[in-house]
Enzyme design. Structure first.
Site, short mmCIF file in Angstrom:
data_model
loop_
_atom_site.label_atom_id
_atom_site.label_comp_id
_atom_site.label_asym_id
_atom_site.label_seq_id
_atom_site.Cartn_x
_atom_site.Cartn_y
_atom_site.Cartn_z
N TYR A 1 15.39 31.73 3.08
CA TYR A 1 14.22 32.89 3.37
C TYR A 1 14.30 32.98 4.56
CZ TYR A 1 11.82 31.33 -1.20
OH TYR A 1 11.68 30.96 -2.55
N MET B 1 11.16 24.88 -1.23
CA MET B 1 10.56 23.92 -1.78
C MET B 1 11.21 22.93 -2.57
SD MET B 1 7.20 24.47 -4.61
CE MET B 1 6.14 25.17 -3.38
N LYS C 1 0.89 -1.20 -0.07
CA LYS C 1 -0.07 -0.05 0.06
C LYS C 1 0.94 1.11 0.17
CE LYS C 1 -0.47 0.01 5.21
NZ LYS C 1 -1.23 -0.23 6.16
N ARG D 1 -10.92 0.62 14.70
CA ARG D 1 -10.59 1.37 13.31
C ARG D 1 -11.51 0.89 12.16
NH1 ARG D 1 -4.71 1.64 10.59
NH2 ARG D 1 -5.42 -0.63 10.43
#
Length: 835
Positions: A721, A769, A500, A598
């Site tokens: 930054y 980023m 998964k 769950r």
């Protein structure tokens, strides 16, 4: 062999300075620290990918007897062997080329050029020239550029007076550098076919580059049928070669009067020159001989020697690794290893060679190779019964499957090839260098067979993604070893590989394939979409969707042959309706909530759910399972297993026995033997992620990038930054092309350090980023292009996914699954039997 005195004399223009004295003679020249042998001269070369000065320590540790450098290296510690000769020059490349020029002026040289067949022609010429001249002839192998030629010459004895050079010069600057070194008496051109697929824009450009490298008075040896090379050299003295009947100065081809050969018996060839003809037994395939023996014998003519004296020596020719070399297959048949490289012409030649060998015939080709096949070649291959296959693992995410070939999983390619070989047939392996298809050959032939790219340096070569300088390596060999080890420990209990979330960020398709080929029998995903992708990519193993599948998606799931997780009446009834419409029995596994709160049915309701399922004609409730909330805790596992046993008992009282019961996960199966039941579900442990009970197998994932820029900044300079970091003193900062857009966490806490040259270096400033910065002041040898390890091992140092998890305040699973899709996943290693 290289003498220090000769180097200092030849490279005087590069202003050599001897900084330390040791050896006066070096056995060879090395520029790759991974391949250095004791007594060699290590030359630090700056390239587009890095700086050899960064690897001086490794070269010395491996026994280098000397260093040729452009700057005094940093102190390297007392344990490095001494004394070591160290020479500083203005340009190490310039010094090597100057020495090569000095060396070649003292020998008779022949340069072999062209787009195909240079290395094989060079090997043939060495034999034929030595036979005709009754003396030793030396070559440079496939080291053919302005760096490779000097490095190869460094291995030759000072007495070498006849030398064959293989030459490639694809740019103006490289042609200039090669011309400075080489003044050959004869220049042989094998062919200009495929020039536009290699370093030149056209055959005409290749011909012009050949002309530029030829001195006045040198004799050219040219293929008779190729017009471009003649137009570029209309007035040169020349010797031509071609097939039988071509009216070339030297003709060569299969003997028309000889019976058809049966390999491994040699082929019978006919050589015609100066009105005479000779028959010779050739151990090479005639396709190879046409592009190697013919230009080699024509060069013998150009040297003014007797061809008939050179021909007998060719009988000892042996094919070079990876160049249409024929090997006996394991268990029978023939393997044609042509994995060195691929281009349109060489691929057509390889397929035509395959068509002349015993059926059944299979060609394993790389994805960039099959589209190169001309339509006529594809038709000819089909007529000859050649089956074309492409390993799916070599396809990039955006690569379209080639129309001319079947796309198969790697394991299926090898299995199909072995079937062909066991029937006495022939298998061709053909691909470009980056695809490393020699590994397919290795799976089909004896372990001691000579294959390409098997030296230490190439096997240890740092992998770089061709798509981006930031990438994830997925070590399929490590994965396969983990799965096989666990499967052995489990014995008869089945293993389900949970893939998964794109196999926890490792790439679901490749992980599923490797796991299934190494001992897993089931796979599992969290969603229908994940399962559908596996089916689309040809994975047909039993597959369970662990998550919630709403009733409206049940029918598409059944079309894919999936087993679905169920826990309520609505999905059970939807499965029954879908099974009726499709004419199948829909498969389901009942999930029981024993303590996670769950997803799942309460154990007390298991009887009524089973009763409903048994009333549905088109539903098969084949499995039942639960999930541990705290698998590493013995008492928690026992408590949940008691609840699970309650559910099983109620099901039995309702008249139903499940074929597959499963409960144990990575954290529980090792210590909770009673929870293994019929199958265990493992995800992170297969991938080498530490389990909750503290076990870790071989890590499969490495996250890497490269140094993009290095700058020295003054005290008080801001970095990144928002002025988040200000240099407290003068320092060196490296910029890396990775950021939070790749899953490299910005905050509130980041990864803290990365590895460069085997040492930890701390991040400075906020992560952007697409980029971040690290402090590399402590290691002045770091240079642009150096590999950076974000997760993984480098030398003796390691940053594990668990290390990162502790730093950012999460778990290892989140760390690896958050590496975003724009980071390429590149498989390394090999999966398959007998690898």
């Amino acid at each position: 062999m290289l003498r220090l005195a000769d180097l200092l004399e030849a490279a005087a223009a590069e202003q050599p300075v001897v900084l330390s004295s040791g050896a006066e003679v070096f056995s060879a020249i090395a520029h790759d620290s991974r391949n250095v042998e004791p007594g060699e001269l290590f030359v630090a070369i700056r390239t587009a990918h890095g700086d050899g000065h960064s690897h001086i320590e490794e070269a010395l540790a491996r026994g280098a007897g000397g260093l040729l450098v452009e700057r005094w290296p940093e102190p390297w510690g007392a344990d490095v062997p001494a004394p070591v000769t160290t020479v500083v020059v203005r340009s190490t490349g310039g010094a090597l080329r100057a020495w090569a020029r000095w060396r070649l002026r003292r020998a008779t040289t022949v340069a072999v050029m062209g787009s195909l067949g240079k290395s094989t022609a060079q090997a043939a010429l060495r034999l034929a020239w030595a036979g005709a001249a009754a003396g030793q002839v030396y070559g440079v192998g496939d080291r053919n550029d302005s760096l490779g030629i000097p490095v190869a010459l460094g291995s030759l004895p000072p007495s070498a007076s006849r030398i064959v050079l293989e030459v490639v010069a694809g740019s103006t600057s490289e042609r200039r550098q090669v011309r400075e070194m080489c003044r050959p008496q004869v220049v042989g051109v094998t062919t200009t076919l495929d020039a536009d697929q290699l370093w030149w824009r056209s055959a005409t450009e290749l011909a012009a580059s050949v002309e530029e490298l030829v001195d006045e008075g040198a004799i050219m040896v040219l293929p008779a049928a190729e017009a471009a090379i003649f137009r570029a050299s209309p007035n040169r003295p020349r010797v031509t070669f071609g097939p039988l009947g071509s009216a070339a100065d030297l003709e060569l081809g299969p003997d028309p009067n000889a019976p058809a050969p049966q390999w491994p018996r040699p082929w019978s060839l006919l050589v015609v020159a100066k009105g005479a003809s000779w028959r010779v037994q050739c151990p090479l395939h005639p396709v190879v001989a046409a592009t190697s023996w013919a230009p080699a014998l024509a060069c013998v003519l150009a040297l003014g020697l007797e061809v008939e004296r050179g021909i007998p020596a060719l009988a000892s020719s042996r094919p070079l690794p990876g160049r249409l070399r024929l090997w006996p297959g394991r268990g029978g048949g023939t393997v044609v290893d042509d994995s060195f490289d691929a281009s349109p012409a060489s691929t057509e030649l390889a397929v035509s060679a395959l068509a002349q060998l015993p059926p059944p015939r299979l060609a394993c080709v790389g994805p960039g190779t099959a589209p190169l096949l001309a339509p006529a070649t594809v038709v000819a291959a089909g007529t000859a019964g050649v089956r074309l296959v492409v390993p799916e693992e070599t396809l990039g995410p955006s690569a379209a499957p080639p129309e001319a070939a079947e796309v198969l999983p790697l394991g299926d390619v090898v299995a199909s090839a072995r079937t062909v070989l066991s029937a006495g047939g022939t298998v061709l392996v053909k691909g470009v260098a980056q695809q490393r298809l020699e590994r397919v050959t290795a799976a089909l032939v004896a372990a001691d067979s000579e294959l390409v790219r098997q030296d230490r340096g190439r096997r240890l070569m740092a992998f770089r993604s061709p798509r981006r300088p930031t990438w994830v390596e997925v070590d399929l060999e490590a994965l396969a070893a983990n799965v096989a080890e666990i499967a052995t420990e489990l014995g008869p209990t089945r293993l389900m590989a949970v893939v998964k979330a794109d196999a926890y960020g490792h790439g679901a398709v490749q992980v599923a394939r490797a796991a299934l080929s190494s001992g897993a029998t089931w796979v599992a995903t969290a969603t229908l979409a994940e399962a559908a992708e596996l089916r689309r990519r040809g994975i047909d193993a039993p597959l369970l969707v662990l998550g919630y599948t709403p009733p409206e998606l049940v029918e598409p799931a059944q079309r894919l042959g999936l087993a679905l997780t169920v826990f309520d009446e609505d999905v059970l009834e939807a499965l029954d309706r879908a099974g009726e419409r499709l004419g199948v029995r829909a498969r389901a596994h009942l999930k029981v909530d024993t303590g996670m709160s769950r997803l799942g049915v309460a154990p007390e309701r298991c009887g009524e759910i089973v009763t409903l399922a048994r009333s549905l004609e088109h539903l098969e409730l084949e499995g039942i399972y639960t999930h541990f909330r705290k698998g590493q805790d013995d008492q928690a596992v026992r408590d949940q297993m008691e609840r699970f046993e309650l559910a099983l008992g109620l099901a039995e009282r309702a008249g139903h026995r499940f074929r597959i019961r499963h409960a144990a996960n990575s954290a529980a199966w090792k210590h909770a033997v009673s929870a293994r039941l019929d199958m265990v579900r493992l995800g992170g442990e297969l991938l080498g992620l530490m389990t909750a009970d503290g076990r870790r197998r071989r890590p499969v994932l490495s996250f890497k990038t490269t140094v993009a820029q290095i700058r020295r900044i003054a005290r008080g300079t801001h970095v990144g930054y928002g002025d988040a970091f200000t240099a407290p003193a003068e320092m060196t900062v490296a910029t890396l092309p990775v950021g939070y857009g790749d899953g490299f966490r910005r905050g509130p806490r980041n990864f803290e350090t990365v590895l460069i040259r085997g040492r930890h270096h701390r991040l400075v400033g906020d992560v952007s980023m697409d980029m971040c910065m690290v402090d590399v002041t402590a290691d002045p040898a770091i240079s642009r292009g150096d590999e950076v390890v974000i997760i993984g091992r480098q030398g003796a140092a390691e940053i594990s996914a668990e290390d990162v998890a502790r730093r950012v305040g999460t778990i290892n699973y989140e760390v690896v699954t958050q590496i975003l899709p724009r980071v390429p996943r590149e498989a390394i290693g090999w999966v398959g039997n007998d690898h």
